[in-house]
Enzyme design. Structure first.
Site, short mmCIF file in Angstrom:
data_model
loop_
_atom_site.label_atom_id
_atom_site.label_comp_id
_atom_site.label_asym_id
_atom_site.label_seq_id
_atom_site.Cartn_x
_atom_site.Cartn_y
_atom_site.Cartn_z
N HIS A 331 0.72 -1.40 0.00
CA HIS A 331 -0.01 -0.02 0.02
C HIS A 331 0.87 1.04 -0.10
CE1 HIS A 331 -3.95 -1.74 0.69
NE2 HIS A 331 -3.36 -2.77 1.53
N LYS A 504 -7.54 14.09 4.66
CA LYS A 504 -6.68 12.88 4.62
C LYS A 504 -5.79 13.16 5.78
CE LYS A 504 -5.47 14.21 0.20
NZ LYS A 504 -5.83 12.93 -0.46
N ARG A 505 -5.16 12.18 6.03
CA ARG A 505 -3.96 12.29 7.09
C ARG A 505 -3.07 13.24 6.77
NH1 ARG A 505 -3.73 8.18 11.20
NH2 ARG A 505 -1.83 9.22 11.79
N LYS A 510 1.60 14.51 1.20
CA LYS A 510 0.58 14.79 0.74
C LYS A 510 0.22 16.21 0.77
CE LYS A 510 -1.88 10.63 3.21
NZ LYS A 510 -2.52 10.01 2.17
N THR A 612 -8.01 6.85 -1.97
CA THR A 612 -9.59 6.34 -2.02
C THR A 612 -10.49 7.52 -1.72
OG1 THR A 612 -9.36 5.47 0.37
CG2 THR A 612 -9.01 3.83 -1.56
N LYS A 616 -14.08 8.94 -3.29
CA LYS A 616 -15.29 9.06 -2.76
C LYS A 616 -16.11 10.71 -3.23
CE LYS A 616 -13.52 6.61 1.06
NZ LYS A 616 -12.45 6.52 2.29
C1 26W Z 1 3.88 0.32 10.08
C2 26W Z 1 3.01 1.40 10.00
C3 26W Z 1 2.17 1.66 8.79
C4 26W Z 1 0.86 1.82 9.07
C5 26W Z 1 0.09 1.87 7.83
C6 26W Z 1 2.69 2.03 7.69
C7 26W Z 1 2.14 2.05 6.56
C8 26W Z 1 0.59 1.99 6.65
C9 26W Z 1 -0.30 2.12 5.53
C10 26W Z 1 0.57 1.50 4.33
C11 26W Z 1 -0.60 3.58 5.25
C12 26W Z 1 -1.92 3.68 4.19
O1 26W Z 1 -3.03 3.55 4.72
N1 26W Z 1 -1.66 3.56 2.94
C13 26W Z 1 -2.46 3.87 2.01
O2 26W Z 1 -3.33 2.75 1.56
C14 26W Z 1 -4.67 3.10 0.79
C15 26W Z 1 -5.34 2.03 0.40
O3 26W Z 1 -4.64 1.26 -0.51
C16 26W Z 1 -3.99 4.00 -0.49
O4 26W Z 1 -5.30 4.37 -1.09
C17 26W Z 1 -3.25 5.15 -0.10
O5 26W Z 1 -2.76 5.76 -1.17
C18 26W Z 1 -2.12 4.63 0.90
O6 26W Z 1 -1.35 5.92 1.33
#
Ligand code: 26W
Length: 768
Positions: A331, A504-505, A510, A612, A616
């Site tokens: 992701h 968004k976060r 971003k 995503t 929306k």
């Molecule tokens: C280990 C800590 C950690 C936690 C969560 C590292 C990374 C993440 C995720 C990868 C962050 C995340 O939410 N990524 C997002 O995933 C979405 C669903 O596929 C994408 O639409 C976003 O672009 C992506 O940033």
């Protein structure tokens, strides 16, 4: 009696017996609890039947450390097709339906990845697909954000205290998880996932950790009460809180324990179901596919091997089975987010797992020449790619980057494993639930049920009349949002303004900072009497910063300072408003997104895996102001590039300038850039700790870990300004054309339903 009447009657009885009150008198939380429990009763039979059916055939498991499901009551009633009737009946009995808004969000996720998991379960349930979700029942979900003196302040999210009305404890399915420092019990809590337009009800199984011994009686009898409880606390602490980081990894033992408990409990559960029907393990790979949502549950791979070898399967056979069962989704391309764990830490969680990882590493070296353990660290993504039969990214451009930049060596070895599954979102929550006005208009132009199949929107003719009707809906949603913001935040965001929204976060990549700096630049022009044709614009922001992420928090401060400056300036306040909406979450998204004229999706090319939120907004008829990145590309291609405002450097260009990027030259030559960047230090904004000035340094000089302006804010600044001005001008000078752009977005959004995505997973990966 109708189903809805039954729910009301049950809710009444629950209120009387458990809360000593009535529908009319009940508090918000009591009303929510009663309606939720009554709805659960109403789906009980179907849920049991669905479970029985699922256990018979091949199925898929979606293991994820995060499920961001949001509020459940209205969504579930909507999926049952009972929402309006229940609301009517409640009102008729004197209950205040607005109290259903008192339901707490279930926020067991950070952002995109967790919300995607929730959308997938919804889609699988609606499509009658045998998919089960496995996650963790965190005691505290993602923190709540308050803004105090323009700064983010975190408050714990004690969601179970008020709104844990949808989980059912299943003691009989508990498993024991073996940990080096003492075994614990994992107890499943099941949450129903109600399918729309079907009687199928899926299950999200959330594990709670508990001590094997409630407390130690020997110690207790010896008056050592604290020690007697120590075990209990240690076990329960494992799922006490969701880690609030969405990119930089926290190399903490507790986090690794969470990941291991999730992996072990879920795999044990699958194996136990399998064993009920089979004598040997030979058919195991035909029984289930296991989708790993990023690397967080990747210990499921060595855990399956560990469990099978304990049952007498050989190591090699166990590896073969694993290689046929696991599929992995990446992701993110951010190197900071790629998990690596110190092998000593792994050993301290479970020694056998560490031993298996070493063995897998030797096997990989022998078979592929690539190692999984480097400098004593196990690289989870490499392990996942090595042991999975399928590896996917989440948008076309991202899936290409997965092959070419993230795992080129693996791609050369196993090209057939790599493929794309562009994300989607569920139209049940992101259209039907959050925008019934839009649904009403669309429904008058088609007989087909787009809530069941979003692609039918593509068959509706984009007429001027319909564009006008949609614009009417947008105005209603803006009015509702404006009222809401006034009521809850005393904010004055006039509905007559253009609504330009970035939610968004908070993350440097971003580029909320680019948006804010650009607003400051526009502000100076407006104040100087330029940009006479600019329509009044409200710039709305929302998003949480990881608590330890100083720069993201500094950006929140800057936005809030900007908001104070602009909203109070009599020279511009008729033309501009800025607001940072605190505590952005699923429920706020449901109010903000349908009210947006413009959707800000402005990451530098190649950094946002998919996005995503962008989808929306599109469904709800907002026009994207965005870069050629993630799913923005596919959105623009679907709606027609002329229906979005695309700007900024593309991937190839960034690749080209990367090594000679000169921020100072841009700063010195571009007056707009310079005055915006200078505002970080010179606009009189509060900055006692120097965080804003550090942001300026990060843009112009960089820091030890990144060179200057790592995310090309200055590079894209001018083309961003141009794109926004063009966007606002189109709105102001040719509203009919703008309305048509909105309509084209909505009508071409069918591709971005998670139903499409989940069908692709089901057919192309899981074979279910
Ligand atoms: C280990 C800590 C950690 C936690 C969560 C590292 C990374 C993440 C995720 C990868 C962050 C995340 O939410 N990524 C997002 O995933 C979405 C669903 O596929 C994408 O639409 C976003 O672009 C992506 O940033």
């Amino acid at each position: 009696m109708t189903k809805a009447q039954m729910i009301i009657k049950d809710a009444e009885r629950i209120l009387k017996t458990e809360h000593g009150t009535t529908l009319k008198e009940a508090s918000g939380s009591a009303l929510c609890a009663a309606v939720a429990r009554a709805t659960l009763l109403a789906v009980g039979d179907d849920w049991a039947k669905s479970r029985e059916k699922l256990e018979k055939g091949r199925r898929a498991a979606y293991i994820s450390a995060e499920f961001l499901t949001g509020r459940a009551i209205c969504n579930n009633l909507n999926s049952l097709g009972l929402l309006e009737e229940v609301q009517k009946l409640l009102s008729a009995r004197g209950a205040d339906v607005n109290k259903l808004e008192d339901e707490e969000d279930s926020a067991l996720g950070n952002g995109g990845l967790g919300r995607l998991a929730a959308c997938f379960l919804d889609s699988a349930a609606a499509l009658d697909l045998p998919l089960g979700g496995y996650g963790l029942k965190y005691r505290y979900g993602l923190f709540k954000q308050t803004v105090v003196g323009n700064e983010q302040v975190e408050v714990p999210d004690d969601w179970t205290a008020l709104s844990d009305n949808w989980t059912i404890r299943r003691d009989e399915d508990s498993v024991i998880v073996e940990l080096s420092d003492g075994n614990i019990r994992a107890v499943p809590y099941d949450m129903p996932v109600i399918g729309y337009g079907t009687r199928n009800v899926g299950t999200l199984r959330l594990w709670q950790t508990e001590s094997l011994k409630e407390f130690d009686f020997a110690l207790f009898n010896d008056y050592r009460y604290e020690e007697a409880c120590a075990n209990k606390n240690k076990a329960e602490d494992i799922v006490k809180v969701l880690y609030p980081n969405d990119w930089n990894i926290e190399g903490k033992r507790l986090r690794l324990k969470q990941e291991y408990v999730l992996s072990s409990a879920s795999l044990q559960d699958l194996l136990r179901c399998y064993e009920k029907m089979h004598k040997s393990y030979r058919a195991l790979p035909d029984y289930a596919a296991v989708q790993l949502n990023d690397t967080h549950p990747v210990l499921a791979i060595p855990e399956l091997i560990r469990l099978l070898t304990k049952k007498g399967v050989s190591f090699n056979t166990a590896c073969t089975y694993a290689g046929k069962m696991f599929a992995f989704t990446n992701h993110t391309v951010m190197p900071e987010a790629l998990e690596k764990w110190d092998m000593a830490l792994v050993k301290s969680v479970n020694e056998e797992i560490a031993a298996i990882l070493k063995r897998l590493n030797r096997r990989s070296l022998r078979e592929t020449g690539l190692s999984l353990i480097k400098d004593g660290m196990i690289h989870m993504a490499d392990l996942a790619v090595y042991m999975s039969f399928a590896v996917n990214g989440v948008a076309k451009i991202h899936s290409e980057l997965v092959k070419t930049s993230l795992f080129p060596a693996w791609y050369r070895l196993y090209p057939e494993r790599f493929h794309n599954k562009t994300n989607g979102v569920t139209q049940r929550r992101w259209l039907s639930l959050c925008n019934k006005e839009l649904c009403g208009v669309l429904a008058s132009h088609t007989d087909k049920d787009f809530v069941k199949d979003l692609s039918v929107l593509g068959q509706i003719k984009p007429t001027k009349q319909l564009a006008k009707e949609l614009a009417g809906v947008k105005q209603i949603k803006k009015k509702q949002l404006s009222k809401y913001l006034k009521h809850f935040f005393s904010a004055d965001i006039p509905e007559s303004f253009v609504f330009d929204i970035q939610v968004k976060r908070l993350h440097e990549y971003k580029r909320q900072l680019m948006n804010a700096l650009s607003i400051y630049d526009l502000y100076l022009d407006v104040k100087a009497g330029k940009l006479k044709d600019l329509p009044p614009v409200a710039f709305l922001f929302g998003g949480k910063a990881a608590p330890g992420y100083a720069r993201a928090k500094a950006v929140i401060r800057y936005i809030n300072e900007l908001s104070c400056l602009i909203n109070a300036d009599p020279d511009v306040k008729d033309k501009m408003r800025v607001m940072f909406v605190p505590n952005y979450n699923c429920s706020l998204a449901e109010k903000l997104i349908p009210a947006a004229d413009f959707s800000e999706q402005i990451s530098p090319a190649g950094t946002e895996a998919s996005g995503t939120g962008n989808m929306k907004f599109m469904i709800n008829g907002a026009v994207t102001i965005g870069t050629w990145d993630g799913a923005n590309i596919e959105i623009a291609q679907a709606a027609g590039e002329e229906n979005e405002f695309i700007f900024g450097a593309r991937l190839e260009e960034i690749e080209k300038i990367k090594d000679s990027y000169d921020t100072k030259a841009i700063y010195e030559s571009d007056e707009h850039v310079r005055r915006a960047v200078d505002s970080l230090t010179d606009a009189g904004f509060a900055d006692e700790d120097g965080a804003l000035s550090e942001l300026k340094t990060s843009l112009l000089e960089g820091a030890s870990w990144h060179s200057a302006d790592h995310y090309y804010v200055l590079k894209d600044f001018a083309s961003y300004r141009e794109a926004r001005l063009k966007a606002y001008e189109t709105y102001a000078k040719n509203k009919a054309a703008f309305d048509m752009m909105c309509l084209k977005n909505t009508l071409s959004s069918g591709l971005f339903s998670s139903d499409r995505t989940i069908k692709q997973y089901a057919e192309e990966i899981w074979k279910i």
